[in-house]
Design a protein around this motif. Structure first.
Motif, PDB file in Angstrom:
ATOM      1  N   ARG A 321      44.578  73.192  59.981  1.00 18.39           N
ATOM      2  CA  ARG A 321      45.785  72.358  60.076  1.00 18.39           C
ATOM      3  C   ARG A 321      46.933  73.145  60.696  1.00 18.39           C
ATOM      4  O   ARG A 321      47.708  72.616  61.502  1.00 18.39           O
ATOM      5  N   THR A 322      47.038  74.431  60.348  1.00 17.59           N
ATOM      6  CA  THR A 322      48.098  75.266  60.930  1.00 17.59           C
ATOM      7  C   THR A 322      47.904  75.422  62.432  1.00 17.59           C
ATOM      8  O   THR A 322      48.868  75.316  63.219  1.00 17.59           O
ATOM      9  N   GLU A 324      46.323  73.434  64.471  1.00 13.98           N
ATOM     10  CA  GLU A 324      46.572  72.157  65.146  1.00 13.98           C
ATOM     11  C   GLU A 324      48.059  71.970  65.416  1.00 13.98           C
ATOM     12  O   GLU A 324      48.469  71.458  66.473  1.00 13.98           O
ATOM     13  N   LYS A 325      48.883  72.388  64.461  1.00  9.87           N
ATOM     14  CA  LYS A 325      50.331  72.271  64.662  1.00  9.87           C
ATOM     15  C   LYS A 325      50.812  73.239  65.736  1.00  9.87           C
ATOM     16  O   LYS A 325      51.663  72.895  66.565  1.00  9.87           O
ATOM     17  N   HIS A 327      49.159  74.419  68.300  1.00  8.15           N
ATOM     18  CA  HIS A 327      48.689  74.009  69.622  1.00  8.15           C
ATOM     19  C   HIS A 327      48.805  72.498  69.797  1.00  8.15           C
ATOM     20  O   HIS A 327      48.027  71.891  70.553  1.00  8.15           O
ATOM     21  N   HIS A 328      49.759  71.924  69.118  1.00  9.60           N
ATOM     22  CA  HIS A 328      49.935  70.472  69.181  1.00  9.60           C
ATOM     23  C   HIS A 328      50.247  70.005  70.593  1.00  9.60           C
ATOM     24  O   HIS A 328      49.781  68.930  71.036  1.00  9.60           O
ATOM     25  N   ASP A 329      51.042  70.788  71.362  1.00  4.56           N
ATOM     26  CA  ASP A 329      51.427  70.386  72.708  1.00  4.56           C
ATOM     27  C   ASP A 329      50.243  70.315  73.661  1.00  4.56           C
ATOM     28  O   ASP A 329      50.291  69.604  74.675  1.00  4.56           O
ATOM     29  N   ARG A 330      49.142  70.999  73.368  1.00  6.14           N
ATOM     30  CA  ARG A 330      47.943  70.960  74.208  1.00  6.14           C
ATOM     31  C   ARG A 330      46.944  69.921  73.742  1.00  6.14           C
ATOM     32  O   ARG A 330      45.912  69.719  74.360  1.00  6.14           O
ATOM     33  N   GLY A 331      47.201  69.302  72.580  1.00 13.71           N
ATOM     34  CA  GLY A 331      46.326  68.256  72.081  1.00 13.71           C
ATOM     35  C   GLY A 331      44.972  68.752  71.601  1.00 13.71           C
ATOM     36  O   GLY A 331      43.962  68.055  71.769  1.00 13.71           O
ATOM     37  N   ALA A 333      42.099  69.283  69.125  1.00 13.53           N
ATOM     38  CA  ALA A 333      41.595  68.662  67.895  1.00 13.53           C
ATOM     39  C   ALA A 333      40.560  69.594  67.260  1.00 13.53           C
ATOM     40  O   ALA A 333      39.656  70.086  67.947  1.00 13.53           O
ATOM     41  N   CYS A 363      41.249  78.119  69.949  1.00 11.99           N
ATOM     42  CA  CYS A 363      42.274  77.178  70.377  1.00 11.99           C
ATOM     43  C   CYS A 363      42.930  77.614  71.694  1.00 11.99           C
ATOM     44  O   CYS A 363      43.312  76.776  72.523  1.00 11.99           O
ATOM     45  N   SER A 368      40.011  70.896  74.725  1.00 15.23           N
ATOM     46  CA  SER A 368      40.551  69.865  73.828  1.00 15.23           C
ATOM     47  C   SER A 368      39.924  69.880  72.436  1.00 15.23           C
ATOM     48  O   SER A 368      40.472  69.293  71.512  1.00 15.23           O
TER      49      SER A 368
END
Length: 458
Positions: A321-322, A324-325, A327-331, A333, A363, A368
């Motif tokens: 979860r950390t 994902e946050k 690298h949120h800008d790269r999407g 999953a 990541c 993706s």
């Protein structure tokens, strides 16, 4: 009980001595009983012998009645196994009178065989009678002076002695067999009861290694108490050494950090000066070397702690979860497959550091998708030890076999455009090896790099 065990040695030792004692005792008792049966049989024969001696010594009183059955009908039955015989020794022609049961046969003389004698001049022993019968015989020589010298003998069937002894031996065998079985059961109970404290110590050590306990608790027998006490002292000393090592590593890190930073800043302020560039280059190498060895000492100190266990699923979930946050800008999953109950034998911060480096690296290079799979397995079916496998996959470009070997080395980077010091995978390799595990790089099913992390489990 296993083949190479203290319990089995004690059991076999006790069993061997028990069987030996019972066998020796059985042989002795059988011999004593046979001797008693022979004495009783000899006493019976001696009674008949005395009656015959009385008849021979007073012939005028027994005129017309001699020979007689002397109160036993078996002496009248042909070849019954019970015989008497009176032989005059001083006559020119041997004068032999015998029981009707002897028929036309005769009894051998013990005097010719040299048997043992008893009180009163009687001799006794075993002879072969008619039809190869084994007889127990008692004989005595009497001297009547002018009336002559006589050899009086009485024999009985020795099969009675053998039958009595055989019957006693059978009863003795059954009794001692039951006694041996009971003694073996008692021995088994004594071995298990006596070694139970050792099993408690083994279970206690297993609980310490699994993290369920910190010390050996409970009261132990006098012989085992010193072992438990010294084991607890060793555990305490280990924790103290680890704590002291952590403190010293931290102090050393702080002591070296400032001088290195000062030298680096001074070299940076001098710009393009060749000496400054050289000093900056060497200072950065020094900083990396110090960081590397301090990190190694810190990891080794943490791994030395006994009895720490960490649940894998919460750590992996939190890290995913950390990331994902971040690298949120790269999407990116992150898919997680981590069942409950999988536990790592080690500290949580070490697991977070290893898995965090692997997931962060995945990541950075993924297009993706990143996948994390966790499971426990037993490498050897004959061994109870388990291992935890953590697979981290990404759909990035992946690495060739040569690149995988390079990237696993500490400080080697294949792409300077990616952020980081290049120590991530090397730290994972170092820390996993300290725990007795390892890291393997391969090709992921989704096309990128697969990191296969193996760690000790519970």
């Amino acid at each position: 009980m296993r083949l190479n065990s203290l319990a089995l040695r004690l059991f076999f030792s006790a069993t061997t001595w028990t069987v030996m004692i019972l066998v020796v005792t059985g042989v002795v008792l059988s011999s004593i009983y046979r001797a008693a049966v022979e004495r009783a049989f000899d006493h019976r024969l001696d009674v008949y012998l005395r009656a015959l001696v009385a008849d021979v010594a007073t012939p005028e009183e027994n005129a017309g009645k001699f020979p007689q059955s002397i109160g036993e009908r078996l002496f009248d039955l042909p070849l019954s196994g019970w015989y008497w015989q009176v032989t005059r020794l001083d006559a020119p022609t041997p004068d032999v009178r015998s029981s009707r049961s002897l028929w036309d046969a005769s009894l051998p003389h013990l005097a010719d065989l040299g048997p043992s004698s008893t009180g009163g001049g009687a001799r006794q022993g075993y002879v072969e009678g008619p039809e190869a019968q084994r007889l127990r015989i008692v004989e005595r020589t009497i001297d009547l002076g002018e009336e002559g010298r006589y050899l009086v003998a009485v024999a009985g069937d020795a099969a009675e002695i053998d039958d009595e002894t055989r019957s006693f031996d059978g009863a003795l065998l059954i009794t001692f067999g039951m006694l041996a079985f009971v003694l073996l059961l008692i021995t088994t109970f004594q071995v298990r009861f006596g070694l139970a404290p050792l099993n408690r110590i083994s279970e206690g050590l297993a609980a310490i290694r699994s993290g369920a306990a910190e010390r050996l608790e409970g009261a132990f027998p006098v012989e085992i108490a010193p072992l438990a006490r010294e084991t607890n002292a060793l555990i305490d000393a280990n924790r103290e050494i680890v704590s002291r090592a952590r403190t010293q590593v931290g102090n050393l890190a702080h002591a070296l950090k400032t001088p290195i930073s000062v030298m680096l800043n001074e070299a940076t302020t001098h710009g393009g000066d060749p000496l400054a560039l050289k000093v900056r280059e060497q200072t950065e190498i020094m900083r990396d070397q110090v960081t590397r060895h301090l990190e190694r000492a810190r990891l080794a100190a943490r791994v030395a702690v006994i009895g720490t266990v960490t649940d894998v699923r919460p750590v992996v979930t939190a890290l995913a979860r950390t990331m994902e946050k971040i690298h949120h800008d790269r999407g990116i999953a992150i898919a997680i497959d981590a069942p409950e109950g999988v536990r790592f034998r080690g500290e949580q911060q070490d697991l977070e550091e290893m898995v965090g480096n692997l997931v962060d690296n995945a990541c950075k290079w993924a297009q993706s998708r990143v996948g994390i799979e966790v499971f426990a397995e037993k490498p050897d079916p004959a061994d109870e030890r388990r291992v935890v496998r953590i697979l981290v996959d990404d759909d990035g470009p992946g690495l060739s076999p040569q690149q995988r070997e390079q990237v696993a080395r500490r400080g080697r980077r294949l792409d300077e455009t990616k952020p980081g010091s290049g120590l991530g995978l090397s730290i994972v390799v170092e820390l996993a090896s300290l725990y007795g595990g390892g890291l393997t790089l391969g090709t992921a099913p989704i096309g990128g790099l697969r990191a296969d992390l193996v760690l000790p489990g519970v």
